[in-house]
Design an enzyme around this catalytic site. Structure first.
Site, PDB file in Angstrom:
ATOM      1  N   GLU A 196       1.594  -9.934   5.906  1.00  0.00           N
ATOM      2  CA  GLU A 196       0.516 -10.377   5.021  1.00  0.00           C
ATOM      3  C   GLU A 196       0.976 -11.139   3.785  1.00  0.00           C
ATOM      4  O   GLU A 196       0.512 -10.865   2.664  1.00  0.00           O
ATOM      5  CB  GLU A 196      -0.357  -9.188   4.613  1.00  0.00           C
ATOM      6  CG  GLU A 196      -1.030  -8.519   5.789  1.00  0.00           C
ATOM      7  CD  GLU A 196      -2.160  -7.570   5.403  1.00  0.00           C
ATOM      8  OE1 GLU A 196      -2.214  -7.147   4.232  1.00  0.00           O
ATOM      9  OE2 GLU A 196      -3.001  -7.285   6.267  1.00  0.00           O
ATOM     10  N   TYR A 198      -9.816  -6.224   9.136  1.00  0.00           N
ATOM     11  CA  TYR A 198     -10.557  -5.029   8.722  1.00  0.00           C
ATOM     12  C   TYR A 198     -12.046  -5.320   8.593  1.00  0.00           C
ATOM     13  O   TYR A 198     -12.698  -4.809   7.692  1.00  0.00           O
ATOM     14  CB  TYR A 198      -9.954  -4.478   7.414  1.00  0.00           C
ATOM     15  CG  TYR A 198      -8.579  -3.880   7.640  1.00  0.00           C
ATOM     16  CD1 TYR A 198      -8.440  -2.565   8.075  1.00  0.00           C
ATOM     17  CD2 TYR A 198      -7.422  -4.633   7.465  1.00  0.00           C
ATOM     18  CE1 TYR A 198      -7.192  -2.011   8.304  1.00  0.00           C
ATOM     19  CE2 TYR A 198      -6.165  -4.090   7.700  1.00  0.00           C
ATOM     20  CZ  TYR A 198      -6.054  -2.781   8.120  1.00  0.00           C
ATOM     21  OH  TYR A 198      -4.814  -2.226   8.362  1.00  0.00           O
ATOM     22  N   ASP A 250       0.809  -1.216   0.000  1.00  0.00           N
ATOM     23  CA  ASP A 250       0.000   0.000   0.000  1.00  0.00           C
ATOM     24  C   ASP A 250       0.848   1.274   0.000  1.00  0.00           C
ATOM     25  O   ASP A 250       0.556   2.221  -0.743  1.00  0.00           O
ATOM     26  CB  ASP A 250      -0.872  -0.050   1.271  1.00  0.00           C
ATOM     27  CG  ASP A 250      -1.976   0.972   1.311  1.00  0.00           C
ATOM     28  OD1 ASP A 250      -2.390   1.444   0.231  1.00  0.00           O
ATOM     29  OD2 ASP A 250      -2.446   1.298   2.410  1.00  0.00           O
ATOM     30  N   GLU A 284      -3.038  -4.974  13.135  1.00  0.00           N
ATOM     31  CA  GLU A 284      -3.662  -3.874  12.383  1.00  0.00           C
ATOM     32  C   GLU A 284      -5.167  -3.988  12.510  1.00  0.00           C
ATOM     33  O   GLU A 284      -5.731  -5.075  12.333  1.00  0.00           O
ATOM     34  CB  GLU A 284      -3.332  -3.949  10.877  1.00  0.00           C
ATOM     35  CG  GLU A 284      -1.922  -3.563  10.518  1.00  0.00           C
ATOM     36  CD  GLU A 284      -1.650  -3.628   9.002  1.00  0.00           C
ATOM     37  OE1 GLU A 284      -2.615  -3.521   8.210  1.00  0.00           O
ATOM     38  OE2 GLU A 284      -0.475  -3.791   8.637  1.00  0.00           O
TER      39      GLU A 284
HETATM   40  C1  GCB Z   1      -3.035  -3.924   5.369  1.00  0.00           C
HETATM   41  C2  GCB Z   1      -1.583  -3.690   5.156  1.00  0.00           C
HETATM   42  C3  GCB Z   1      -1.216  -2.223   5.261  1.00  0.00           C
HETATM   43  C4  GCB Z   1      -2.266  -1.370   4.568  1.00  0.00           C
HETATM   44  C5  GCB Z   1      -3.598  -1.601   5.273  1.00  0.00           C
HETATM   45  C6  GCB Z   1      -4.746  -0.807   4.644  1.00  0.00           C
HETATM   46  O1  GCB Z   1      -3.484  -4.988   5.655  1.00  0.00           O
HETATM   47  O2  GCB Z   1      -0.782  -4.464   5.991  1.00  0.00           O
HETATM   48  O3  GCB Z   1       0.043  -2.042   4.681  1.00  0.00           O
HETATM   49  O4  GCB Z   1      -1.926  -0.035   4.555  1.00  0.00           O
HETATM   50  O5  GCB Z   1      -3.933  -2.930   5.209  1.00  0.00           O
HETATM   51  O6  GCB Z   1      -5.044   0.281   5.109  1.00  0.00           O
HETATM   52  O7  GCB Z   1      -5.319  -1.303   3.688  1.00  0.00           O
END
Ligand code: GCB
Length: 595
Positions: A415, A470, A163, A506
Site C-alpha cells: 500500500e 475494504y 497498522d 486483503e
Molecule cells: C490495510 C493494511 C493492513 C491493515 C488493514 C486494516 O490495508 O494493509 O496492514 O491492517 O488494512 O485492517 O485496516
C-alpha cells in the site's frame, strides 16, 4: 545468505535463552561502553521475544531507542582453528553486536539475518561476553519508515503509517557456528522440467577455494537416495523421473554441495530445494504449467505476550489451522517471516507471497493515524534515504529466500501511494532491482484502495496485480449491496486496463467474537461471514481473479488509535487462535475449491 547448519564440517550452537536486559533511557549506553562490563541491571529477558509486553512497565513498553541485551557464551572446545561466526536471525529494527569490547556487526532492517566472523575475538573452550544493542526507531531512513516526535514533557514518541504494533527486540534465534576457512558461502538453485526430467541449474560461491580444491554436487531425493551428481561450482544436472514440488505436496530434494581437497572433504552444505516452475501467462498464474488459485490469508507474526517472536510450537499450530481451513497459501504481510516458517512452507507445499517490510509509504494514511494527510514522495517523507533502505530490504529478502520453492511472488511493498507524482520514479528502479536479482519469479506490490485503477500509475510495472479492498468496511460500511457493485466495477476495470492475473491480497471486516446480529451490523460474526461471501460472489464472476487472501488470519496487536479496540479484529481466528463463525464458511468454500 545461507542459513547456518550442522554438517560433517560445521557445528551450530543456539544462543537463545535468558539475557540480562537494560533500557537505555538516556541514550548513554554506547558512550558509557555498557558492552565493556556486566550490564548494570536487575532485568532479564527471554530471547526470542518482543520486549514490549514482557514487563508490567509502561515506560519500557513505550521506549524509543536502544535496548541492551547481554549474556555469556562459551565457545565449544573443539573449535580451535575453525572460523567462528555469530549470527542473528533478526534484530528489530537495528542491532549492534559486541563480542567482549569489540563491535563485530551492525545491521539495519528488522527482519533479515546478519552475521560476523569473530574467531579473532574468542578462543575455543573459553567464554565471551555477548552484548547486543537493539534499536527500535523508525525514521525516514528505515523500512518501514516512521518519525519520532517529542511530547511537551520531553518524551520521545514513535509515529508510523502502518497498522500493526511496532514490536521490537530479538524476535528470532541467535547462533554461534563454526565453518572451515574454505567454505560454501552461497548457493543459488533454479529449476525446470521437461516431461519427466527435472533440470537443476546451480551456482555455489566458495570462499578461499585453493587451486587444488574441487567443488561437486550431489542431488538426493526425499528418501536420501542419490539421483544425480555434478562437478564444478556452477552447472546443470538432470533428475530422471522427477517428482515436482506442488502446492499441497511439497516434495523436496537436497543439493549437497561439497568441497574436496586432496581427497578429503573440506566442507559440505546441504540445501533442500524443490523442482517447480512459476509463470504468468495472460490472466493466469501458473505453477508447473497449471493454473493456480490462491486461497489463504495475509498473516502476521503476532502472539500474546511474546509479540513477534518466532516459536516453533506456534508456527506448527498456525500451519495446522491453515490446513484445517483449506488455505493453500499466505502472504508474509508486512515483512519477511522467520526462516523456519519458509522451510515449513517448503516441506508442506504451502505457497508464499514473500513481502519486504516496506509498509506505510503513504502520506494519505496520516489522516487515519491521527494527523492531516501529507504528500508521500519528497525530502519531507519518502526520500533518497528511504529508497536506499528499500533497496537493501529487497536485496536481503531475495538473498535469504531465493531458494525456497514455496516462494512464488516477491511483494516489494504494501500500500504505497501509487497515484502521486513521484510514485513511478520511485518504484520503477525497485521493480527492476527485484527482477535483476531474481529473473525467475514474478514481482508485485500491493495496491491500496484509494489508488484504484483510474488513479494508479505504477501497477503496469509489475507482473501481477495485488489489491487490498475494504468496500463494505471502510467504505459502504454496513451496505454490502453498494459495496458489491463498486467491487465488481473495480475488478473489471483492472482486468480491462492491464489484463494480468489479479490477487485480492486483503479483504476483511473487524469482528467481535460472540457479537451476533440478525441484521447487516458491522462487527458481528454474521457481518464478517456475509462480507466475505459477497466478495466471493464477485471473485467467481471475474476471470482474471486468481486468488483470495482474507485479511487477516488472526486478530493482532496494533498501535493505539480510535479505530482499534485492543488491536485489529479482522482475524478469522482470534488472537489466541479460536475460530470465528466465518472460519467454518471459509473452510467449506476453500476445501471445495481445492478438491
Ligand atoms: C490495510 C493494511 C493492513 C491493515 C488493514 C486494516 O490495508 O494493509 O496492514 O491492517 O488494512 O485492517 O485496516
Amino acid at each position: 545468505m545461507l542459513k547456518p547448519q550442522n554438517s560433517p564440517t560445521r557445528e551450530l550452537v543456539n544462543v537463545d535463552g535468558l539475557f540480562a536486559f537494560k533500557v537505555d533511557y538516556d541514550r548513554t549506553g554506547a558512550q558509557e561502553r555498557w558492552f565493556a562490563a556486566e550490564l548494570d541491571t536487575a532485568l532479564e529477558i527471554g530471547v526470542p521475544s518482543s520486549f514490549n509486553d514482557l514487563f508490567a512497565d509502561q515506560g519500557i513498553r513505550d521506549h524509543v531507542g536502544y535496548l541492551w541485551y547481554q549474556r555469556e557464551v562459551r565457545v565449544p572446545r573443539g573449535w580451535a582453528g575453525e572460523r567462528i561466526f555469530i549470527r542473528l536471525d533478526s534484530a528489530t529494527h537495528y542491532g549492534d553486536v559486541y563480542v567482549n569490547e569489540a563491535l563485530v556487526a551492525s545491521h539495519q532492517g528488522g527482519y533479515t539475518p546478519f552475521e560476523a566472523e569473530i574467531a579473532g575475538h574468542v578462543a575455543a573452550g573459553k567464554t565471551f561476553r555477548l552484548t547486543i544493542a537493539v534499536n527500535n526507531e523508525l525514521t525516514q531512513a528505515t523500512i518501514p519508515p516512521g518519525s519520532i516526535e517529542a511530547t511537551s514533557d520531553g518524551r520521545r514518541q514513535q509515529k508510523y503509517m502502518h497498522d500493526f504494533y511496532n514490536y521490537a527486540g530479538l524476535h528470532r534465534s541467535v547462533w554461534l557456528y563454526s565453518a572451515p576457512a574454505t567454505r560454501v558461502e552461497d548457493i543459488t538453485v533454479v529449476t525446470g522440467f521437461e516431461g519427466g526430467t527435472g533440470r537443476v541449474d546451480y551456482t555455489a560461491a566458495v570462499a578461499n577455494l585453493s587451486a587444488t580444491a574441487a567443488v561437486s554436487v550431489q542431488v538426493l531425493d526425499a528418501a536420501g537416495a542419490l539421483v544425480a551428481t555434478g562437478d564444478g561450482a556452477e552447472g546443470a544436472v538432470a533428475i530422471n523421473d522427477v517428482v515436482l514440488w506442488q502446492p499441497g505436496a511439497g516434495y523436496l530434494y537436497t543439493l549437497a554441495v561439497q568441497v574436496h581437497d586432496g581427497g578429503a572433504l573440506v566442507d559440505e552444505y546441504r540445501l533442500p530445494f524443490g523442482v517447480r516452475t512459476i509463470e504468468v501467462s495472460g490472466k493466469q498464474f501458473l505453477i508447473n504449467g497449471e493454473p493456480f488459485y490462491f486461497t489463504g490469508f495475509g498473516m502476521h507474526e503476532d502472539h500474546v505476550t511474546v509479540g513477534k517472536a518466532h516459536s516453533n510450537a506456534q508456527m506448527v499450530n498456525d500451519f495446522s489451522l491453515l490446513e484445517w481451513i483449506g488455505a493453500n497459501s499466505f502472504r508474509t504481510s508486512h515483512y519477511p517471516y522467520a526462516e523456519e516458517v519458509m522451510e515449513f512452507a517448503d516441506r508442506h507445499g504451502i505457497v508464499v507471497i514473500d513481502e519486504t517490510p516496506a509498509v506505510g509509504l503513504n502520506g494519505s494514511f496520516a489522516g487515519v493515524f491521527g494527523g492531516a494527510p501529507v504528500s508521500t514522495y519528497g525530502e519531507h517523507f519518502v526520500n533518497g534515504d528511504t529508497a536506499a533502505s528499500h533497496r537493501a530490504a529487497i536485496t536481503e529478502l531475495i538473498a535469504r529466500d531465493k531458494n525456497h520453492p514455496s516462494v512464488v511472488i516477491w511483494s516489494i511493498a504494501n500500500e504505497p501511494n501509487s497515484s502521486e507524482a513521484g510514485a513511478r520514479d520511485y518504484f520503477a528502479p525497485l521493480a527492476q532491482l527485484a527482477r535483476d536479482l531474481d529473473p525467475t519469479r514474478p514481482v508485485g506490490y500491493v495496491n491500496v484502495m484509494f489508488d484504484d485503477f483510474e488513479k494508479d500509475t505504477i501497477t503496469d510495472l509489475f507482473d501481477v496485480i495485488m489489491l487490498n479492498r475494504y468496500y463494505g468496511w471502510y467504505l459502504q460500511n454496513g451496505d454490502l449491496a453498494s459495496a458489491e457493485a463498486v467491487l465488481e466495477r473495480e475488478l473489471l476495470g483492472w482486468e480491462a486496463k492491464l489484463g494480468k492475473p489479479m490477487i485480492m491480497a486483503e479483504y476483511g471486516a473487524d469482528t467481535l467474537p460472540g457479537f451476533h446480529s440478525l441484521y447487516d451490523q458491522p462487527w458481528s460474526e454474521e457481518y464478517q461471514s456475509k462480507f466475505l461471501a459477497m466478495y466471493h460472489r464477485v471473485f467467481d464472476r471475474v476471470e482474471a481473479l486468481v486468488g483470495e487472501h482474507v485479511w487477516n488470519f488472526a486478530d493482532f496487536a496494533t498501535s493505539n488509535g480510535i479505530m482499534r479496540v485492543d488491536g485489529n479484529k479482522k482475524g478469522v481466528f482470534t488472537r489466541d487462535r479460536r475460530p470465528k463463525a466465518a472460519a467454518h464458511e471459509l473452510r467449506a468454500r476453500w476445501t471445495a475449491l481445492n478438491n
